[in-house]
Design a protein around this motif. Structure first.
Motif, PDB file in Angstrom:
ATOM      1  N   ASP A 221       1.965  10.457  39.795  1.00  0.00           N
ATOM      2  CA  ASP A 221       2.301   9.171  40.427  1.00  0.00           C
ATOM      3  C   ASP A 221       2.100   7.821  39.496  1.00  0.00           C
ATOM      4  O   ASP A 221       2.847   6.629  39.964  1.00  0.00           O
ATOM      5  CB  ASP A 221       1.602   8.846  41.878  1.00  0.00           C
ATOM      6  CG  ASP A 221       2.423   9.688  43.015  1.00  0.00           C
ATOM      7  OD1 ASP A 221       3.557  10.579  42.733  1.00  0.00           O
ATOM      8  OD2 ASP A 221       1.683  10.058  44.052  1.00  0.00           O
ATOM      9  N   SER A 230       8.259  12.077  31.544  1.00  0.00           N
ATOM     10  CA  SER A 230       9.357  11.650  31.220  1.00  0.00           C
ATOM     11  C   SER A 230       9.617  11.952  29.764  1.00  0.00           C
ATOM     12  O   SER A 230      10.771  12.322  29.546  1.00  0.00           O
ATOM     13  CB  SER A 230       9.683  10.074  31.417  1.00  0.00           C
ATOM     14  OG  SER A 230      10.735   9.461  30.926  1.00  0.00           O
ATOM     15  N   SER A 238      12.569   6.321  35.862  1.00  0.00           N
ATOM     16  CA  SER A 238      13.216   5.837  37.176  1.00  0.00           C
ATOM     17  C   SER A 238      14.006   7.048  37.864  1.00  0.00           C
ATOM     18  O   SER A 238      14.029   7.465  38.952  1.00  0.00           O
ATOM     19  CB  SER A 238      14.160   4.727  36.849  1.00  0.00           C
ATOM     20  OG  SER A 238      15.243   5.197  35.894  1.00  0.00           O
ATOM     21  N   VAL A 239      14.462   8.111  36.885  1.00  0.00           N
ATOM     22  CA  VAL A 239      15.353   9.070  37.338  1.00  0.00           C
ATOM     23  C   VAL A 239      14.414  10.237  37.859  1.00  0.00           C
ATOM     24  O   VAL A 239      14.334  10.840  38.714  1.00  0.00           O
ATOM     25  CB  VAL A 239      15.931   9.545  36.309  1.00  0.00           C
ATOM     26  CG1 VAL A 239      17.206  10.865  36.661  1.00  0.00           C
ATOM     27  CG2 VAL A 239      17.293   8.530  35.869  1.00  0.00           C
ATOM     28  N   ARG A 241      11.465   9.738  39.139  1.00  0.00           N
ATOM     29  CA  ARG A 241      10.764   9.259  40.448  1.00  0.00           C
ATOM     30  C   ARG A 241      11.639   9.531  41.520  1.00  0.00           C
ATOM     31  O   ARG A 241      11.179  10.084  42.639  1.00  0.00           O
ATOM     32  CB  ARG A 241      10.411   7.677  40.362  1.00  0.00           C
ATOM     33  CG  ARG A 241       9.300   7.476  39.749  1.00  0.00           C
ATOM     34  CD  ARG A 241       8.836   5.970  40.155  1.00  0.00           C
ATOM     35  NE  ARG A 241       7.643   5.514  39.428  1.00  0.00           N
ATOM     36  CZ  ARG A 241       6.447   5.731  39.616  1.00  0.00           C
ATOM     37  NH1 ARG A 241       6.076   6.353  40.854  1.00  0.00           N
ATOM     38  NH2 ARG A 241       5.332   5.359  39.166  1.00  0.00           N
ATOM     39  N   ARG A 242      13.017   9.194  41.266  1.00  0.00           N
ATOM     40  CA  ARG A 242      14.232   9.441  42.004  1.00  0.00           C
ATOM     41  C   ARG A 242      14.319  11.033  42.479  1.00  0.00           C
ATOM     42  O   ARG A 242      14.367  11.299  43.631  1.00  0.00           O
ATOM     43  CB  ARG A 242      15.369   8.915  41.741  1.00  0.00           C
ATOM     44  CG  ARG A 242      16.397   8.874  42.953  1.00  0.00           C
ATOM     45  CD  ARG A 242      17.591   8.166  42.277  1.00  0.00           C
ATOM     46  NE  ARG A 242      18.506   8.842  41.239  1.00  0.00           N
ATOM     47  CZ  ARG A 242      18.545   8.374  40.386  1.00  0.00           C
ATOM     48  NH1 ARG A 242      17.910   7.164  39.805  1.00  0.00           N
ATOM     49  NH2 ARG A 242      19.374   8.822  39.040  1.00  0.00           N
ATOM     50  N   ASP A 243      14.254  11.729  41.254  1.00  0.00           N
ATOM     51  CA  ASP A 243      14.488  13.197  41.534  1.00  0.00           C
ATOM     52  C   ASP A 243      13.313  13.691  42.441  1.00  0.00           C
ATOM     53  O   ASP A 243      13.397  14.624  43.349  1.00  0.00           O
ATOM     54  CB  ASP A 243      14.263  13.857  40.348  1.00  0.00           C
ATOM     55  CG  ASP A 243      14.813  15.162  40.152  1.00  0.00           C
ATOM     56  OD1 ASP A 243      14.284  16.024  41.208  1.00  0.00           O
ATOM     57  OD2 ASP A 243      15.786  15.692  39.773  1.00  0.00           O
ATOM     58  N   ALA A 245      11.663  12.329  44.480  1.00  0.00           N
ATOM     59  CA  ALA A 245      11.718  11.788  45.981  1.00  0.00           C
ATOM     60  C   ALA A 245      12.650  12.412  46.878  1.00  0.00           C
ATOM     61  O   ALA A 245      12.292  13.019  47.950  1.00  0.00           O
ATOM     62  CB  ALA A 245      11.633  10.054  45.856  1.00  0.00           C
ATOM     63  N   VAL A 246      13.733  12.835  46.034  1.00  0.00           N
ATOM     64  CA  VAL A 246      14.834  13.630  46.946  1.00  0.00           C
ATOM     65  C   VAL A 246      14.372  14.936  47.065  1.00  0.00           C
ATOM     66  O   VAL A 246      14.543  15.390  48.190  1.00  0.00           O
ATOM     67  CB  VAL A 246      16.061  13.662  45.778  1.00  0.00           C
ATOM     68  CG1 VAL A 246      16.932  14.485  46.403  1.00  0.00           C
ATOM     69  CG2 VAL A 246      16.904  12.155  45.715  1.00  0.00           C
ATOM     70  N   SER A 277      26.384  16.566  43.423  1.00  0.00           N
ATOM     71  CA  SER A 277      25.651  15.666  42.968  1.00  0.00           C
ATOM     72  C   SER A 277      24.354  15.731  42.123  1.00  0.00           C
ATOM     73  O   SER A 277      23.641  17.036  42.318  1.00  0.00           O
ATOM     74  CB  SER A 277      25.101  14.904  43.955  1.00  0.00           C
ATOM     75  OG  SER A 277      24.374  15.458  44.747  1.00  0.00           O
ATOM     76  N   THR A 279      20.579  14.474  40.664  1.00  0.00           N
ATOM     77  CA  THR A 279      19.699  13.328  40.686  1.00  0.00           C
ATOM     78  C   THR A 279      19.129  13.022  39.250  1.00  0.00           C
ATOM     79  O   THR A 279      18.498  12.085  39.229  1.00  0.00           O
ATOM     80  CB  THR A 279      18.600  13.696  41.781  1.00  0.00           C
ATOM     81  OG1 THR A 279      17.800  14.812  41.110  1.00  0.00           O
ATOM     82  CG2 THR A 279      18.865  13.933  43.025  1.00  0.00           C
ATOM     83  N   ARG A 280      19.480  14.144  38.159  1.00  0.00           N
ATOM     84  CA  ARG A 280      18.897  13.743  36.778  1.00  0.00           C
ATOM     85  C   ARG A 280      19.968  13.212  36.252  1.00  0.00           C
ATOM     86  O   ARG A 280      19.554  12.856  35.073  1.00  0.00           O
ATOM     87  CB  ARG A 280      18.306  15.141  36.350  1.00  0.00           C
ATOM     88  CG  ARG A 280      17.413  15.778  37.100  1.00  0.00           C
ATOM     89  CD  ARG A 280      16.797  17.051  36.279  1.00  0.00           C
ATOM     90  NE  ARG A 280      15.585  17.530  36.709  1.00  0.00           N
ATOM     91  CZ  ARG A 280      14.677  18.359  36.105  1.00  0.00           C
ATOM     92  NH1 ARG A 280      14.892  18.323  35.105  1.00  0.00           N
ATOM     93  NH2 ARG A 280      13.646  18.503  36.873  1.00  0.00           N
TER      94      ARG A 280
END
Length: 281
Positions: A221, A230, A238-239, A241-243, A245-246, A277, A279-280
């Motif tokens: 984190d 990354s 940012s991607v 983190r989003r991935d 989280a999903v 879709s 997320t990456r």
């Protein structure tokens, strides 16, 4: 070994006379072996795709159970080849029209204790193939990442160089079972990166477990660690983190809705991976 069908499991559950009912990743969370955030992290990492070893020092510590559950996180395009231990002739590597990329070589255990396990010169041959593009998933009796590297690189195994550096993820399991208590936890999840260290490997711990508090710490984190992840996967922070989280939210929904059965969870994960879709992106 004529007419080998590598897609079929080969003594996958070791010395057990009957094949146990596998546990799902959700059941591993319910049991406290992992938390949902750690499982989501492993799911993300394995989608790269990535090679993984699950390690624990004692027998019956859950290495194969954990590895079997995590195999459902492999990319849908991945081919799985179950290797034949001391009898392996590596004919898959010489067969025509066999592309090593996205092919996982599955080793139920790196050990010299039983013929279906892999040890010695077989390990050296296996790791020499990994730079061609093959991926590895297996288990080993060790209680630290450093011991994993030392065991595989020293006699009689002699895995070296780019082959040894092809290992991406090491999961260490902690297991205690005595008259007063039973503890089965993921002690750490580490990413192996190029760098200064044994065999030119730098170990970046992403998750650790504190036995005093029975809680997991998620170093991934932190911004600096996320930046390393990354760079490793070639995806913007940012991607990433989003991935994460999903995937975390998806697993949490499965758990809260009571979807724990191995085959139901496996189907749900496959459905998630098949969604248009991404997320990456």
């Amino acid at each position: 070994m004529p007419d080998i069908r590598y897609e079929q499991p080969y003594h996958w559950w070791g010395l057990r006379t009957t094949e146990p009912v596998p546990l799902s990743v959700v059941e591993l969370v319910d049991a406290g072996t992992f938390d949902t955030e750690s499982i989501a992290l492993l799911w993300f990492l394995l989608q790269k795709p990535a090679s993984i070893l699950v390690a624990a020092l004692p027998h019956e510590a859950g290495k194969t159970t954990t590895l079997t559950a995590l195999l459902d996180f492999l990319p849908a395009r991945a081919k799985k080849y179950y290797l034949r231990g001391s009898d392996e002739d590596f004919s898959f590597a010489t067969a025509e029209a066999k592309d090593p990329h996205d092919t996982y070589l599955l080793v139920n255990e790196f050990s010299g204790s039983w013929p279906p396990y892999m040890w010695g010169s077989q390990i050296a041959r296996l790791f020499a193939l990994l730079p061609q593009g093959y991926l590895l998933a297996g288990s080993i009796h060790c209680d630290s990442v450093e011991e994993v590297i030392e065991t595989l690189s020293s006699a009689p195994n002699h895995a070296q160089g780019a082959g040894l550096r092809s290992i991406d993820i090491v999961v260490i399991l902690h297991h205690e079972n005595n008259s007063t208590h039973k503890v089965h936890r993921c002690a750490s999840i580490s990413l192996l990166l190029p760098g200064v260290g044994s065999q030119d490997i730098r170990v970046r711990e992403l998750v650790s477990w504190d036995p005093a508090t029975d809680r997991f710490t998620h170093d991934h984190d932190e911004d600096s660690v996320l930046a390393e992840m990354s760079q490793w996967c070639g995806i913007a922070p940012s991607v990433v983190r989003r991935d994460l989280a999903v995937r975390h939210a998806f697993l949490a929904r499965l758990q809260s809705s009571g979807v724990t059965d191995y085959f139901k969870v496996r189907k749900a994960i496959a459905h998630f991976s098949d969604r248009p879709s991404n997320t990456r992106s």
